[in-house]
Design an enzyme around this catalytic site. Structure first.
Site, PDB file in Angstrom:
ATOM      1  CG  ASP A 132      -1.796   1.344   1.295  1.00 39.84           C
ATOM      2  OD1 ASP A 132      -2.273   1.669   0.301  1.00 39.84           O
ATOM      3  OD2 ASP A 132      -1.793   1.870   2.489  1.00 39.84           O
ATOM      4  CG  ASP A 156      -0.093   5.894  -2.298  1.00 37.17           C
ATOM      5  OD1 ASP A 156      -0.825   5.070  -2.883  1.00 37.17           O
ATOM      6  OD2 ASP A 156      -0.831   6.656  -1.378  1.00 37.17           O
TER       7      ASP A 156
END
Ligand code: IPM
Ligand code: MG
Length: 369
Positions: free
Chosen positions: A249, A253
Protein backbone atom coordinates in the site's frame (compact mmCIF):
# COMPACT_ATOMS: atom_id res chain seq x y z
CA UNK A 1 -21.29 -8.55 -32.95
CA UNK A 2 -20.45 -12.05 -31.95
CA UNK A 3 -19.21 -11.73 -28.40
CA UNK A 4 -20.60 -10.04 -25.31
CA UNK A 5 -18.61 -9.25 -22.18
CA UNK A 6 -20.29 -8.24 -18.98
CA UNK A 7 -18.56 -5.77 -16.68
CA UNK A 8 -19.73 -4.73 -13.22
CA UNK A 9 -19.20 -0.98 -12.92
CA UNK A 10 -18.81 0.48 -9.42
CA UNK A 11 -18.22 4.25 -9.62
CA UNK A 12 -18.16 4.71 -5.82
CA UNK A 13 -17.52 8.08 -4.20
CA UNK A 14 -15.80 11.42 -4.77
CA UNK A 15 -14.32 11.65 -8.24
CA UNK A 16 -15.28 8.02 -8.98
CA UNK A 17 -18.59 8.96 -10.66
CA UNK A 18 -16.74 11.55 -12.79
CA UNK A 19 -13.90 9.40 -14.10
CA UNK A 20 -15.97 6.25 -14.59
CA UNK A 21 -18.11 7.41 -17.56
CA UNK A 22 -14.93 8.41 -19.40
CA UNK A 23 -13.39 4.99 -18.84
CA UNK A 24 -16.55 3.08 -19.73
CA UNK A 25 -17.02 5.03 -22.97
CA UNK A 26 -13.39 4.40 -23.92
CA UNK A 27 -13.66 0.71 -23.02
CA UNK A 28 -16.86 0.37 -25.04
CA UNK A 29 -15.21 1.91 -28.09
CA UNK A 30 -12.07 -0.19 -27.78
CA UNK A 31 -14.06 -3.41 -27.44
CA UNK A 32 -16.41 -2.52 -30.30
CA UNK A 33 -13.40 -2.31 -32.58
CA UNK A 34 -12.55 -5.88 -31.61
CA UNK A 35 -16.09 -7.04 -32.39
CA UNK A 36 -16.99 -7.33 -28.72
CA UNK A 37 -20.15 -5.81 -27.27
CA UNK A 38 -19.79 -4.35 -23.77
CA UNK A 39 -22.64 -4.94 -21.38
CA UNK A 40 -22.39 -2.96 -18.13
CA UNK A 41 -24.33 -2.99 -14.93
CA UNK A 42 -23.75 -0.44 -12.16
CA UNK A 43 -23.56 -1.22 -8.46
CA UNK A 44 -23.09 0.69 -5.22
CA UNK A 45 -20.00 0.52 -3.05
CA UNK A 46 -18.50 2.66 -0.30
CA UNK A 47 -20.08 5.85 0.99
CA UNK A 48 -22.82 6.04 -1.63
CA UNK A 49 -23.84 2.50 -0.66
CA UNK A 50 -23.91 3.47 3.02
CA UNK A 51 -26.25 6.35 2.16
CA UNK A 52 -28.52 4.42 -0.18
CA UNK A 53 -28.44 0.88 1.21
CA UNK A 54 -27.21 1.16 4.80
CA UNK A 55 -23.81 -0.52 4.37
CA UNK A 56 -20.62 -0.15 2.28
CA UNK A 57 -20.98 -3.47 0.42
CA UNK A 58 -24.61 -4.42 -0.34
CA UNK A 59 -25.31 -8.07 -1.17
CA UNK A 60 -26.58 -7.01 -4.63
CA UNK A 61 -23.19 -5.53 -5.40
CA UNK A 62 -21.42 -8.73 -4.42
CA UNK A 63 -23.79 -10.77 -6.58
CA UNK A 64 -23.39 -8.38 -9.50
CA UNK A 65 -19.61 -8.66 -9.32
CA UNK A 66 -19.61 -12.45 -8.98
CA UNK A 67 -21.79 -12.74 -12.10
CA UNK A 68 -19.64 -10.42 -14.25
CA UNK A 69 -16.55 -11.16 -16.36
CA UNK A 70 -14.67 -8.46 -14.44
CA UNK A 71 -15.21 -5.43 -12.20
CA UNK A 72 -14.25 -1.80 -12.86
CA UNK A 73 -14.22 0.38 -9.75
CA UNK A 74 -13.76 4.13 -9.25
CA UNK A 75 -12.92 5.04 -5.65
CA UNK A 76 -14.43 4.87 -2.19
CA UNK A 77 -14.47 7.14 0.85
CA UNK A 78 -14.78 10.77 1.83
CA UNK A 79 -15.02 13.09 4.83
CA UNK A 80 -18.76 12.54 5.12
CA UNK A 81 -18.22 8.98 6.37
CA UNK A 82 -14.97 9.39 8.33
CA UNK A 83 -16.63 9.55 11.74
CA UNK A 84 -18.31 6.16 11.32
CA UNK A 85 -16.99 3.19 13.29
CA UNK A 86 -14.29 1.26 11.40
CA UNK A 87 -16.58 -1.64 10.49
CA UNK A 88 -19.05 0.64 8.72
CA UNK A 89 -16.66 2.82 6.76
CA UNK A 90 -16.61 2.99 2.96
CA UNK A 91 -13.14 1.37 2.85
CA UNK A 92 -14.64 -1.77 4.37
CA UNK A 93 -16.69 -2.18 1.20
CA UNK A 94 -13.56 -2.34 -0.91
CA UNK A 95 -11.73 -4.61 1.52
CA UNK A 96 -14.78 -6.89 1.70
CA UNK A 97 -14.95 -7.13 -2.07
CA UNK A 98 -11.23 -7.91 -2.33
CA UNK A 99 -11.42 -10.68 0.23
CA UNK A 100 -14.87 -11.98 -0.83
CA UNK A 101 -13.73 -12.40 -4.44
CA UNK A 102 -10.31 -13.73 -3.28
CA UNK A 103 -8.44 -11.07 -5.22
CA UNK A 104 -5.10 -11.84 -3.62
CA UNK A 105 -2.78 -10.49 -6.32
CA UNK A 106 -2.67 -6.73 -6.73
CA UNK A 107 -0.66 -5.52 -9.71
CA UNK A 108 0.34 -1.86 -9.61
CA UNK A 109 2.47 -0.79 -12.54
CA UNK A 110 4.32 2.51 -12.22
CA UNK A 111 5.01 3.50 -15.78
CA UNK A 112 6.23 6.89 -16.87
CA UNK A 113 4.60 8.23 -20.00
CA UNK A 114 7.36 10.11 -21.80
CA UNK A 115 5.40 13.39 -22.17
CA UNK A 116 5.05 13.53 -18.37
CA UNK A 117 8.74 13.34 -17.43
CA UNK A 118 8.54 16.96 -16.22
CA UNK A 119 5.56 16.28 -13.95
CA UNK A 120 7.57 13.99 -11.68
CA UNK A 121 9.01 15.46 -8.51
CA UNK A 122 12.28 13.73 -9.41
CA UNK A 123 14.73 14.88 -12.09
CA UNK A 124 13.68 13.64 -15.56
CA UNK A 125 16.90 11.62 -15.94
CA UNK A 126 16.03 9.57 -12.85
CA UNK A 127 12.57 8.65 -14.07
CA UNK A 128 12.66 8.67 -17.88
CA UNK A 129 11.66 5.25 -19.15
CA UNK A 130 10.60 4.16 -15.66
CA UNK A 131 8.64 0.89 -15.69
CA UNK A 132 8.17 -0.77 -12.30
CA UNK A 133 5.57 -3.34 -11.35
CA UNK A 134 4.58 -3.65 -7.71
CA UNK A 135 2.92 -6.95 -6.85
CA UNK A 136 1.09 -6.45 -3.57
CA UNK A 137 -0.52 -9.26 -1.57
CA UNK A 138 -4.09 -8.06 -1.09
CA UNK A 139 -6.16 -10.41 1.04
CA UNK A 140 -3.89 -11.09 4.00
CA UNK A 141 -1.29 -9.54 6.28
CA UNK A 142 -2.08 -6.87 8.83
CA UNK A 143 -5.15 -5.69 6.88
CA UNK A 144 -7.01 -8.89 7.76
CA UNK A 145 -5.09 -10.50 10.66
CA UNK A 146 -6.85 -11.38 13.91
CA UNK A 147 -6.99 -10.43 16.71
CA UNK A 148 -7.73 -6.83 15.89
CA UNK A 149 -9.50 -4.01 17.64
CA UNK A 150 -9.25 -1.59 20.52
CA UNK A 151 -9.46 -3.26 23.92
CA UNK A 152 -9.51 -2.11 27.54
CA UNK A 153 -6.53 -3.27 29.55
CA UNK A 154 -5.58 -1.95 32.99
CA UNK A 155 -7.91 0.98 32.57
CA UNK A 156 -6.51 2.16 29.31
CA UNK A 157 -7.30 1.42 25.68
CA UNK A 158 -4.93 -0.76 23.72
CA UNK A 159 -5.02 -0.92 19.94
CA UNK A 160 -4.19 -4.27 18.37
CA UNK A 161 -3.61 -5.45 14.81
CA UNK A 162 -1.99 -8.66 13.73
CA UNK A 163 0.60 -9.07 10.99
CA UNK A 164 0.08 -12.60 9.80
CA UNK A 165 0.98 -14.63 6.74
CA UNK A 166 0.79 -18.35 6.19
CA UNK A 167 3.15 -20.14 3.84
CA UNK A 168 0.56 -20.79 1.14
CA UNK A 169 -0.40 -17.10 1.04
CA UNK A 170 3.23 -16.09 0.58
CA UNK A 171 3.88 -18.79 -1.98
CA UNK A 172 0.94 -17.97 -4.24
CA UNK A 173 1.70 -14.23 -4.42
CA UNK A 174 5.41 -14.94 -4.91
CA UNK A 175 4.62 -17.26 -7.84
CA UNK A 176 2.55 -14.53 -9.50
CA UNK A 177 5.49 -12.15 -9.11
CA UNK A 178 8.10 -14.65 -10.37
CA UNK A 179 5.93 -15.38 -13.43
CA UNK A 180 5.44 -11.70 -14.22
CA UNK A 181 9.14 -10.94 -13.71
CA UNK A 182 9.96 -13.77 -16.10
CA UNK A 183 7.94 -11.98 -18.80
CA UNK A 184 9.59 -8.62 -18.12
CA UNK A 185 13.20 -7.76 -17.30
CA UNK A 186 13.57 -10.84 -15.07
CA UNK A 187 14.43 -9.07 -11.84
CA UNK A 188 12.37 -9.61 -8.71
CA UNK A 189 12.90 -7.72 -5.46
CA UNK A 190 11.03 -9.05 -2.42
CA UNK A 191 10.44 -6.40 0.24
CA UNK A 192 10.12 -7.28 3.92
CA UNK A 193 11.19 -6.23 7.40
CA UNK A 194 12.88 -9.53 8.19
CA UNK A 195 15.35 -7.88 10.56
CA UNK A 196 12.53 -7.13 13.01
CA UNK A 197 9.30 -8.98 12.18
CA UNK A 198 9.21 -12.79 12.34
CA UNK A 199 6.24 -12.97 9.97
CA UNK A 200 8.27 -11.22 7.29
CA UNK A 201 11.30 -13.41 7.98
CA UNK A 202 9.04 -16.33 7.07
CA UNK A 203 8.06 -14.33 3.98
CA UNK A 204 11.73 -14.09 3.01
CA UNK A 205 12.34 -17.81 3.57
CA UNK A 206 9.33 -18.87 1.50
CA UNK A 207 10.16 -16.52 -1.39
CA UNK A 208 13.81 -17.67 -1.35
CA UNK A 209 12.68 -21.29 -1.36
CA UNK A 210 10.94 -20.79 -4.70
CA UNK A 211 13.86 -19.15 -6.46
CA UNK A 212 15.34 -22.39 -7.81
CA UNK A 213 12.10 -23.01 -9.72
CA UNK A 214 12.58 -19.73 -11.57
CA UNK A 215 16.25 -19.81 -12.59
CA UNK A 216 15.69 -17.15 -15.25
CA UNK A 217 14.63 -14.59 -12.60
CA UNK A 218 17.23 -12.82 -10.44
CA UNK A 219 15.78 -12.59 -6.93
CA UNK A 220 16.89 -10.02 -4.38
CA UNK A 221 15.56 -8.96 -0.97
CA UNK A 222 15.27 -5.53 0.58
CA UNK A 223 14.04 -4.16 3.89
CA UNK A 224 11.03 -1.92 3.44
CA UNK A 225 12.67 1.22 4.82
CA UNK A 226 15.53 0.84 2.38
CA UNK A 227 13.09 0.08 -0.44
CA UNK A 228 11.24 3.35 0.22
CA UNK A 229 14.53 5.19 0.10
CA UNK A 230 15.77 3.41 -3.04
CA UNK A 231 12.49 4.13 -4.83
CA UNK A 232 13.09 7.86 -4.58
CA UNK A 233 16.89 7.65 -4.94
CA UNK A 234 17.27 5.40 -7.98
CA UNK A 235 13.90 3.97 -9.01
CA UNK A 236 15.09 2.46 -12.27
CA UNK A 237 17.01 -0.27 -10.39
CA UNK A 238 13.65 -2.04 -9.90
CA UNK A 239 11.74 -4.28 -12.28
CA UNK A 240 9.16 -6.24 -10.22
CA UNK A 241 8.68 -5.71 -6.48
CA UNK A 242 6.71 -8.26 -4.45
CA UNK A 243 5.56 -7.44 -0.94
CA UNK A 244 2.81 -7.82 1.64
CA UNK A 245 -0.42 -5.89 1.90
CA UNK A 246 0.62 -2.92 4.05
CA UNK A 247 4.11 -2.38 2.64
CA UNK A 248 2.59 -2.64 -0.84
CA UNK A 249 0.00 0.00 0.00
CA UNK A 250 2.71 2.43 1.05
CA UNK A 251 5.32 1.67 -1.62
CA UNK A 252 2.79 1.79 -4.44
CA UNK A 253 1.84 5.36 -3.56
CA UNK A 254 5.53 6.29 -3.53
CA UNK A 255 6.13 4.58 -6.87
CA UNK A 256 3.03 6.19 -8.34
CA UNK A 257 4.25 9.68 -7.53
CA UNK A 258 7.52 9.01 -9.37
CA UNK A 259 5.50 8.96 -12.55
CA UNK A 260 4.15 12.46 -12.05
CA UNK A 261 0.79 11.87 -10.48
CA UNK A 262 -1.29 9.38 -8.61
CA UNK A 263 -3.84 10.32 -11.27
CA UNK A 264 -2.06 8.18 -13.87
CA UNK A 265 -1.76 4.83 -12.11
CA UNK A 266 -4.02 1.84 -12.74
CA UNK A 267 -4.23 -1.41 -10.84
CA UNK A 268 -5.49 -4.95 -11.24
CA UNK A 269 -6.57 -7.21 -8.38
CA UNK A 270 -6.65 -10.80 -9.53
CA UNK A 271 -8.03 -14.08 -8.26
CA UNK A 272 -6.45 -17.43 -9.07
CA UNK A 273 -8.77 -18.01 -12.04
CA UNK A 274 -8.01 -14.72 -13.81
CA UNK A 275 -11.14 -12.97 -12.57
CA UNK A 276 -10.25 -9.43 -11.60
CA UNK A 277 -11.21 -6.09 -10.18
CA UNK A 278 -9.64 -3.03 -11.78
CA UNK A 279 -9.32 0.35 -10.14
CA UNK A 280 -7.19 3.47 -10.24
CA UNK A 281 -4.64 3.73 -7.42
CA UNK A 282 -5.76 7.28 -6.57
CA UNK A 283 -8.52 7.62 -4.02
CA UNK A 284 -11.81 9.48 -4.11
CA UNK A 285 -10.11 12.93 -3.95
CA UNK A 286 -13.07 14.63 -2.25
CA UNK A 287 -11.29 17.99 -2.40
CA UNK A 288 -11.72 18.17 -6.17
CA UNK A 289 -14.88 16.07 -6.58
CA UNK A 290 -17.69 17.55 -8.63
CA UNK A 291 -15.47 20.19 -10.26
CA UNK A 292 -14.60 18.48 -13.54
CA UNK A 293 -10.94 18.51 -12.49
CA UNK A 294 -10.23 14.81 -11.94
CA UNK A 295 -7.80 12.92 -14.14
CA UNK A 296 -9.68 10.01 -15.75
CA UNK A 297 -6.57 8.41 -17.26
CA UNK A 298 -5.80 6.03 -14.37
CA UNK A 299 -9.29 4.55 -14.72
CA UNK A 300 -8.89 4.29 -18.49
CA UNK A 301 -5.57 2.50 -17.95
CA UNK A 302 -7.30 0.23 -15.43
CA UNK A 303 -9.82 -0.64 -18.14
CA UNK A 304 -6.84 -1.48 -20.37
CA UNK A 305 -5.54 -3.89 -17.73
CA UNK A 306 -9.03 -5.38 -17.55
CA UNK A 307 -8.89 -6.11 -21.29
CA UNK A 308 -5.45 -7.67 -20.96
CA UNK A 309 -5.84 -9.80 -17.84
CA UNK A 310 -9.53 -10.73 -17.59
CA UNK A 311 -10.84 -10.50 -21.17
CA UNK A 312 -7.70 -11.71 -22.91
CA UNK A 313 -8.04 -8.90 -25.47
CA UNK A 314 -4.54 -7.42 -25.69
CA UNK A 315 -5.49 -5.47 -28.82
CA UNK A 316 -8.13 -3.52 -26.93
CA UNK A 317 -5.68 -2.93 -24.07
CA UNK A 318 -3.08 -1.58 -26.49
CA UNK A 319 -5.67 0.68 -28.16
CA UNK A 320 -6.63 2.24 -24.81
CA UNK A 321 -3.00 2.72 -23.78
CA UNK A 322 -2.22 4.18 -27.18
CA UNK A 323 -5.09 6.66 -26.84
CA UNK A 324 -3.77 7.79 -23.42
CA UNK A 325 -0.34 8.29 -24.94
CA UNK A 326 -1.89 10.21 -27.84
CA UNK A 327 -3.80 12.74 -25.71
CA UNK A 328 -0.68 13.35 -23.62
CA UNK A 329 1.33 13.94 -26.79
CA UNK A 330 -1.33 16.41 -27.91
CA UNK A 331 -0.40 18.37 -24.77
CA UNK A 332 -3.67 17.82 -22.96
CA UNK A 333 -3.29 17.83 -19.17
CA UNK A 334 -5.61 17.70 -16.21
CA UNK A 335 -4.45 19.90 -13.34
CA UNK A 336 -2.62 17.09 -11.49
CA UNK A 337 -0.19 16.48 -14.38
CA UNK A 338 0.16 20.02 -15.70
CA UNK A 339 3.78 21.02 -15.04
CA UNK A 340 4.38 24.73 -15.32
CA UNK A 341 5.68 26.65 -18.30
CA UNK A 342 5.20 24.24 -21.18
CA UNK A 343 2.99 24.31 -24.21
CA UNK A 344 0.29 22.31 -22.55
CA UNK A 345 -3.44 22.77 -22.49
CA UNK A 346 -5.23 22.46 -19.18
CA UNK A 347 -8.44 20.47 -19.62
CA UNK A 348 -11.16 19.07 -17.39
CA UNK A 349 -12.31 15.49 -16.97
CA UNK A 350 -14.93 15.63 -19.71
CA UNK A 351 -12.75 17.34 -22.30
CA UNK A 352 -10.04 14.77 -21.63
CA UNK A 353 -12.63 12.05 -22.19
CA UNK A 354 -13.73 13.52 -25.50
CA UNK A 355 -10.14 13.81 -26.71
CA UNK A 356 -9.56 10.22 -25.70
CA UNK A 357 -12.53 8.98 -27.69
CA UNK A 358 -11.38 10.98 -30.69
CA UNK A 359 -7.91 9.44 -30.39
CA UNK A 360 -9.40 5.95 -30.17
CA UNK A 361 -11.58 6.54 -33.19
CA UNK A 362 -8.82 8.02 -35.31
CA UNK A 363 -6.19 5.41 -34.47
CA UNK A 364 -5.37 3.21 -37.43
CA UNK A 365 -8.40 0.94 -37.41
CA UNK A 366 -7.40 -0.92 -34.25
CA UNK A 367 -5.73 -4.29 -34.05
CA UNK A 368 -7.39 -7.29 -35.57
CA UNK A 369 -9.25 -9.39 -33.00
C1 IPM B 1 -5.40 1.35 -1.85
C2 IPM B 1 -6.15 2.13 -0.81
C3 IPM B 1 -6.95 1.15 0.05
C4 IPM B 1 -5.94 0.26 0.74
C5 IPM B 1 -7.91 1.79 1.05
C6 IPM B 1 -8.87 2.73 0.39
C7 IPM B 1 -8.65 0.75 1.86
O1 IPM B 1 -5.28 2.92 -0.08
O2 IPM B 1 -6.06 0.63 -2.64
O3 IPM B 1 -4.18 1.46 -1.90
O4 IPM B 1 -5.38 0.62 1.78
O5 IPM B 1 -5.70 -0.84 0.23
MG1 MG C 1 -3.30 2.94 -0.85
Amino acid sequence: MSEVRKIAVLPGDGIGPEVMPVAVAALRTALQRQGVYLETEEGLIGGCAIDAAGGPLPAETQELCAAADAVLLGAVGGPKWEALPMQQRPEKGLLGLRSGLQLFANLRPALLFAPLADASSLKPALVSGLDILIVRELTGGIYFGEPRGVFLENNERVGVNTYRYSEHEIERIARVAFDLAGKRRRRLCSVDKANVLEATDLWRQVVSGLASEYPEVALSHMYVDNAGMQLVRAPKQFDVIVTGNMFGDILSDVAAMLTGSLGMLPSASLAADGFGLYEPVHGSAPDIAGQDRANPLATVLSAAMLCRYSLNLPGAAAALEGAVDAVLRQGLRTADIAAEGQGVELVGTQAMGEALLAALESSAGGEAP
